[in-house]
Design a protein around this motif. Structure first.
Motif, mmCIF file in Angstrom:
data_model
loop_
_atom_site.group_PDB
_atom_site.id
_atom_site.type_symbol
_atom_site.label_atom_id
_atom_site.label_comp_id
_atom_site.label_asym_id
_atom_site.label_seq_id
_atom_site.Cartn_x
_atom_site.Cartn_y
_atom_site.Cartn_z
ATOM 1 N N MET A 1 5.407 -34.068 46.485
ATOM 2 C CA MET A 1 4.790 -33.028 45.672
ATOM 3 C C MET A 1 5.694 -31.796 45.620
ATOM 4 O O MET A 1 6.411 -31.494 46.562
ATOM 5 C CB MET A 1 3.421 -32.643 46.255
ATOM 6 N N SER A 2 5.641 -31.087 44.500
ATOM 7 C CA SER A 2 6.445 -29.881 44.340
ATOM 8 C C SER A 2 5.899 -28.747 45.202
ATOM 9 O O SER A 2 4.691 -28.640 45.437
ATOM 10 C CB SER A 2 6.444 -29.440 42.877
ATOM 11 N N THR A 3 6.804 -27.909 45.671
ATOM 12 C CA THR A 3 6.417 -26.696 46.376
ATOM 13 C C THR A 3 5.894 -25.693 45.359
ATOM 14 O O THR A 3 6.591 -25.332 44.407
ATOM 15 C CB THR A 3 7.626 -26.096 47.118
ATOM 16 N N ARG A 4 4.666 -25.242 45.531
ATOM 17 C CA ARG A 4 4.012 -24.353 44.576
ATOM 18 C C ARG A 4 4.306 -22.907 44.962
ATOM 19 O O ARG A 4 4.056 -22.491 46.087
ATOM 20 C CB ARG A 4 2.509 -24.624 44.551
ATOM 21 N N THR A 25 14.393 -27.166 38.700
ATOM 22 C CA THR A 25 14.435 -28.019 39.883
ATOM 23 C C THR A 25 13.316 -29.062 39.812
ATOM 24 O O THR A 25 12.346 -28.907 39.075
ATOM 25 C CB THR A 25 14.247 -27.194 41.172
ATOM 26 N N ASP A 26 13.468 -30.113 40.603
ATOM 27 C CA ASP A 26 12.459 -31.172 40.623
ATOM 28 C C ASP A 26 11.413 -30.967 41.709
ATOM 29 O O ASP A 26 10.322 -31.539 41.642
ATOM 30 C CB ASP A 26 13.133 -32.535 40.844
ATOM 31 N N ASP A 27 11.741 -30.146 42.710
ATOM 32 C CA ASP A 27 10.860 -30.034 43.878
ATOM 33 C C ASP A 27 10.158 -28.694 44.000
ATOM 34 O O ASP A 27 9.426 -28.456 44.961
ATOM 35 C CB ASP A 27 11.655 -30.313 45.157
ATOM 36 N N LEU A 28 10.373 -27.787 43.048
ATOM 37 C CA LEU A 28 9.724 -26.482 43.084
ATOM 38 C C LEU A 28 9.033 -26.226 41.749
ATOM 39 O O LEU A 28 9.513 -26.658 40.705
ATOM 40 C CB LEU A 28 10.745 -25.363 43.336
ATOM 41 N N THR A 29 7.924 -25.511 41.798
ATOM 42 C CA THR A 29 7.228 -25.156 40.564
ATOM 43 C C THR A 29 6.585 -23.786 40.707
ATOM 44 O O THR A 29 6.149 -23.400 41.805
ATOM 45 C CB THR A 29 6.151 -26.205 40.210
ATOM 46 N N ASN A 114 17.257 -22.524 48.036
ATOM 47 C CA ASN A 114 17.233 -23.125 49.356
ATOM 48 C C ASN A 114 16.308 -22.364 50.291
ATOM 49 O O ASN A 114 15.603 -22.967 51.118
ATOM 50 C CB ASN A 114 18.644 -23.161 49.939
ATOM 51 N N ARG A 117 12.774 -23.402 49.849
ATOM 52 C CA ARG A 117 12.540 -24.707 50.477
ATOM 53 C C ARG A 117 12.420 -24.587 51.995
ATOM 54 O O ARG A 117 11.566 -25.212 52.621
ATOM 55 C CB ARG A 117 13.681 -25.659 50.121
#
Length: 221
Positions: A1-4, A25-29, A114, A117
């Motif tokens: 799941m993406s980091t919200r 990015t694919d992992d952050l939203t 980074n 994350r």
């Protein structure tokens, strides 16, 4: 799941730039934006983001008070300060309010991503250069320290752990601590974990503050 994430800054251009960066990015939203601290508190309570990227100087309510109120609520997520760092006292106050780290706005874009994350993963991020400025400011201006500093005991803290805490206060990573003390990274990690438990520190930033409060760091370091 993406980091919200929620982006909080009174400058729309800054928010727009960060949003474009994160959207690529694919992992952050980005789930929301706010231009004031009180709006950030409201959105954090409603949306329960993983990370709030927070400016300090804003109208109505500044980022320090917003951080304090957000982290006092249930399931608050984590706060990452993004500042121009023109006011050292404000940054220190934000960390004491519970922020998990801070960045300066002229950092490389990849470093900002980074950092989000790292904070989302439960760690803390504090730039060594900023750590040095922070320490210098408070050693040179002791009157700015909290009037009721935390009283901590060295009881149960080994000499090696004191060395590790000193290096943390200087902004060193676990690998850098291992190299300076001629120990393995795994051993350094164990010492850091024990310091968290013994000093009841919430994260690495808190350990930096403790190292300063206990007199282990100075500008000469």
């Amino acid at each position: 799941m993406s980091t919200r994430t929620i982006l909080v800054d009174d400058q729309p251009l800054i928010r727009s730039g960060l949003r474009v960066l994160i959207d690529n990015t694919d992992d952050l939203t980005v789930v929301a934006e706010a231009g004031t601290g009180d709006e950030a508190v409201r959105l954090a309570g409603e949306l329960r983001p993983d990370v709030i990227v927070m400016d300090i100087r804003m109208p109505v309510m500044d980022g320090i008070e917003a951080t304090r109120q957000i982290l006092a609520g249930p399931d608050p997520g984590r706060v990452l300060i993004l500042s121009t760092f023109d006011d050292d006292e404000s940054v220190y106050a934000a960390l004491r309010a519970g922020a998990s780290g801070f960045l300066v706005k002229d950092m490389a874009l990849d470093d900002i991503l980074n950092a989000v994350r790292v904070v989302a993963a439960g760690d803390a991020l504090i730039a060594p250069s900023v750590t040095r400025r922070l320490i210098e400011h408070f050693v040179q201006s002791p009157s700015t320290v909290s009037p009721a500093p935390v009283r901590r005991s060295w009881s149960g803290i080994t000499d090696r752990e004191r060395e590790v805490l000193t290096l943390i206060g200087r902004g060193r990573s676990n690998n850098e601590i291992a190299a300076e003390l001629y120990i393995s990274p795994a051993t350094a990690k164990v010492h850091v974990a024990r310091l968290f438990a013994k000093l009841e520190a919430r994260d690495r930033v808190h350990l930096v503050i403790i190292a300063y409060e206990m007199g282990l760091v100075s500008p000469r370091a």
